[in-house]
Scaffold this motif. Structure first.
Motif, PDB file in Angstrom:
ATOM      1  N   ASP A 296       0.817  -1.227   0.000  1.00  0.00           N
ATOM      2  CA  ASP A 296       0.000   0.000   0.000  1.00  0.00           C
ATOM      3  C   ASP A 296       0.841   1.263   0.000  1.00  0.00           C
ATOM      4  O   ASP A 296       0.408   2.314  -0.438  1.00  0.00           O
ATOM      5  N   ASN A 297       2.035   1.155   0.545  1.00  0.00           N
ATOM      6  CA  ASN A 297       2.867   2.339   0.719  1.00  0.00           C
ATOM      7  C   ASN A 297       3.405   2.831  -0.622  1.00  0.00           C
ATOM      8  O   ASN A 297       4.201   2.157  -1.270  1.00  0.00           O
ATOM      9  N   SER A 299       5.767   4.448  -3.103  1.00  0.00           N
ATOM     10  CA  SER A 299       7.180   4.841  -3.109  1.00  0.00           C
ATOM     11  C   SER A 299       7.714   4.860  -4.534  1.00  0.00           C
ATOM     12  O   SER A 299       7.144   4.231  -5.425  1.00  0.00           O
ATOM     13  N   GLY A 325       2.720   0.897  -4.362  1.00  0.00           N
ATOM     14  CA  GLY A 325       1.562   1.687  -3.926  1.00  0.00           C
ATOM     15  C   GLY A 325       0.949   2.509  -5.043  1.00  0.00           C
ATOM     16  O   GLY A 325       1.449   2.554  -6.166  1.00  0.00           O
ATOM     17  N   CYS A 382       8.490   8.593  -0.517  1.00  0.00           N
ATOM     18  CA  CYS A 382       7.595   7.533  -0.042  1.00  0.00           C
ATOM     19  C   CYS A 382       6.529   8.115   0.865  1.00  0.00           C
ATOM     20  O   CYS A 382       6.671   9.215   1.395  1.00  0.00           O
ATOM     21  N   GLN A 383       5.452   7.344   0.985  1.00  0.00           N
ATOM     22  CA  GLN A 383       4.266   7.879   1.636  1.00  0.00           C
ATOM     23  C   GLN A 383       4.288   7.696   3.153  1.00  0.00           C
ATOM     24  O   GLN A 383       3.939   8.595   3.893  1.00  0.00           O
ATOM     25  N   ASP A 384       4.723   6.513   3.607  1.00  0.00           N
ATOM     26  CA  ASP A 384       4.626   6.259   5.043  1.00  0.00           C
ATOM     27  C   ASP A 384       5.866   6.794   5.765  1.00  0.00           C
ATOM     28  O   ASP A 384       6.706   7.462   5.174  1.00  0.00           O
ATOM     29  N   SER A 386       8.304   5.066   6.995  1.00  0.00           N
ATOM     30  CA  SER A 386       9.453   4.145   7.004  1.00  0.00           C
ATOM     31  C   SER A 386      10.718   4.816   6.467  1.00  0.00           C
ATOM     32  O   SER A 386      11.817   4.450   6.820  1.00  0.00           O
TER      33      SER A 386
END
Ligand code: G4P
Length: 534
Positions: A296-297, A299, A325, A382-384, A386
């Motif tokens: 889902d993330n 990147s 994602g 990237c979205q999250d 991490s």
């Protein structure tokens, strides 16, 4: 853009992203155009490239490209075919721009190598092929211009194997050549496909297909062509490499196709087999381990920056390859290298001849994002939280060096801006003399034509005329040494130590001999051919 309703996973799995490489004039532009024709993205061939003066209308932006008839920059196109969503990364054919090709290949999942049947493997194909090999991506070979008298197909296979050192396995075999090139035999399907004239390549070629033992083909082909085909196939079955999908996907075996991009013969069978054999985007390695494209993330990484693509807007676009994602317009993402949150508000995609604003995009897709000067090649978004980082893209060793300055010192500000932007694009590499207080700029390029592009772009995009003084160095190495100290470093004659844009020490040398000499003089020294990347 899809008419059907695909869910996220379907969208990922129907993506195919490949680069197209060739020696100039082998037919890359023509083949790309025919893919668009079959995908329905253009209505008739020739709308893109009917006259030489319009030659680079689809993929090239710069005036200099038109003037010289060469492609300087890589470009990206997306189109649909049979529910697949295909991204083509076009690459410059001229060797002086192979650094751009390298960066582009980092964003591709496979490569199509176009070879002219009368020439076989040419110099530039060799270089580009090596870059594909380094990346370990599958390579598909399209032997083009079969409508012209060329070399014997068996000889061409031998050429690929001997010159490039890769085993080959023909999937389509030509039936006849030159004026007698009438179709292909598909060894996979065990099927003959004879083409009817597609209005000189303007329209999709119609074909008659069927089993080779069908008597109608003896009649259609005539006895001699039919017998030739049967004996060729027998020979291939006995002596040729077997089709092995794992070996193809590992880049150890290249499936070979014959055709004529100009007349469209063999283009569709090639496209269909290619889509059948290639895989959707695979997991990519990051510093935090492999990233699954179906996660889902969101990147991706920046592999190319291009300023002033549109002279009317003087904009700068960063090309992002999406790795995982779903991308949505306006989304906020982490710019990992800068530790900042940014909003991606005007993302663009390159569809056939147009640039359009995209609402969503998926792994495998390339989007262009507006760059206010914050991106570097190799940066991860990237979205999250991490904050994963994809492996950076190294700088390649330039082979030509020159000192440059603005002719008119009043223009120094524009000059520095231009140099800095072109260096961020990777179009040139810039070095300085460390600790000397001398504000001299030294520029390095992989091919001399890049100097020409530099001069041209500084004048046209930044209004600066330059003075350029070529330097006698032909080699550069990045220095790695514990407690490196410029003043204590022992230099051979005809060498100079400089700093790259990230303040890493580099040494310029005139020949390979000096490399050995410098190594002998400095204990513990390691000299690298490319810059290090995180
Ligand atoms: P490139 O992008 O790899 O540099 O090659 P491009 O497609 O521009 O093709 C180079 C030349 O080869 C063009 O001719 C093109 O028409 C021709 N060509 C491409 N594919 C085929 C083919 O399958 N058969 C034959 N016979 N010719 C082919 P040109 O005269 O240089 O340009 P144009 O005036 O036709 O545009």
């Amino acid at each position: 853009m899809s008419e059907k309703n695909f869910n996220f996973v379907d969208e990922v799995r129907r993506r195919r992203t490949f680069a197209i490489i060739s020696h100039p004039d082998a037919g890359k532009t023509t083949l790309t155009e025919k893919f668009l024709l079959y995908g329905g993205a253009i209505r008739s061939a020739g709308s893109v490239k009917s006259r030489r003066s319009q030659k680079h209308a689809v993929s090239d932006w710069m005036e200099i490209e038109k003037q010289r008839g060469i492609s300087v920059t890589s470009s990206v196109l997306q189109f649909e075919y049979n529910n697949f969503c295909i991204n083509i990364l076009d690459t410059p054919g001229h060797q002086d721009f192979s650094e751009d090709t390298y960066r582009t290949l980092v964003a591709a999942d496979s490569a199509v190598m176009v070879i002219d049947c009368s020439k076989g493997v040419e110099d530039q194909t060799k270089k580009l092929f090596q870059v594909c090999k380094m990346r370990g991506i599958p390579i598909f070979t399209f032997i083009n211009k079969m409508d012209r008298e060329g070399r014997d197909p068996f000889e061409l296979l031998e050429d690929i194997e001997n010159v490039l050192g890769i085993r080959s396995c023909p999937v389509n075999w030509p039936i006849g050549s030159g004026k007698e090139f009438v179709g292909v035999f598909n060894r996979h399907k065990n099927q003959v496909e004879l083409f009817n004239d597609g209005n000189h390549g303007q329209a999709i070629a119609q074909s008659t297909t069927g089993d080779i033992s069908d008597e109608k083909f003896t009649e259609l082909l005539g006895q001699s062509l039919h017998e030739q085909l049967l004996s060729d196939i027998e020979l291939l079955d006995i002596a040729g490499d077997n089709f092995d999908i794992d070996e193809i996907l590992a880049g150890n075996l290249t499936p070979v196709f014959f055709g004529s991009a100009l007349t469209n013969f063999g283009v569709e069978p090639f496209l269909e087999s290619f889509l059948d054999i290639t895989t959707p985007p695979k997991a990519r390695m990051s510093d935090l381990g492999e990233v699954n494209p179906e996660s889902d993330n969101f990147s991706g990484f920046i592999f190319k920056i291009q300023a002033n693509m549109n002279p009317a807007h003087r904009d700068r676009i960063a090309f992002l390859r999406i790795c995982s994602g779903k991308f949505e317009k306006g989304m906020a993402v982490n710019h990992v290298q800068q530790g900042k949150k940014i909003k991606l508000s005007q993302p663009q995609q390159f569809m056939a001849q147009d640039r359009v604003i995209v609402d969503s995009a998926y792994p495998g897709d390339i989007i262009g994002i507006h760059d206010p000067g914050i991106f570097n090649i190799g940066d991860t978004l990237c979205q999250d939280q991490s904050r994963l980082k994809y492996k950076g893209i190294p700088q390649f060793a330039p082979e030509h060096f020159a000192t440059i300055s603005a002719k008119n010192s009043m223009k120094r500000k524009q000059f520095l801006k231009g140099i800095s932007q072109l260096s961020e694009e990777g179009a040139i590499q810039v070095y300085k003399r460390p600790n000397t207080g001398v504000e001299e700029l030294i520029v390095g390029v992989v091919g001399v034509l890049q100097f020409e592009v530099l001069e041209y772009r500084l004048k046209n995009e930044y209004g600066v005329d330059i003075l350029m003084h070529k330097l006698p160095y032909g080699h550069i190495r990045w220095i790695e040494m514990e407690n490196f100290n410029y003043t204590r470093f022992s230099l051979a004659m005809d060498t100079v130590v400089l700093e790259d844009k990230d303040q890493n020490p580099v040494i310029l040398l005139q020949n390979e001999w000096s490399v050995r000499n410098v190594l002998e003089r400095n204990e513990g020294l390691v000299l690298r051919e490319t810059s290090r990347v995180d």
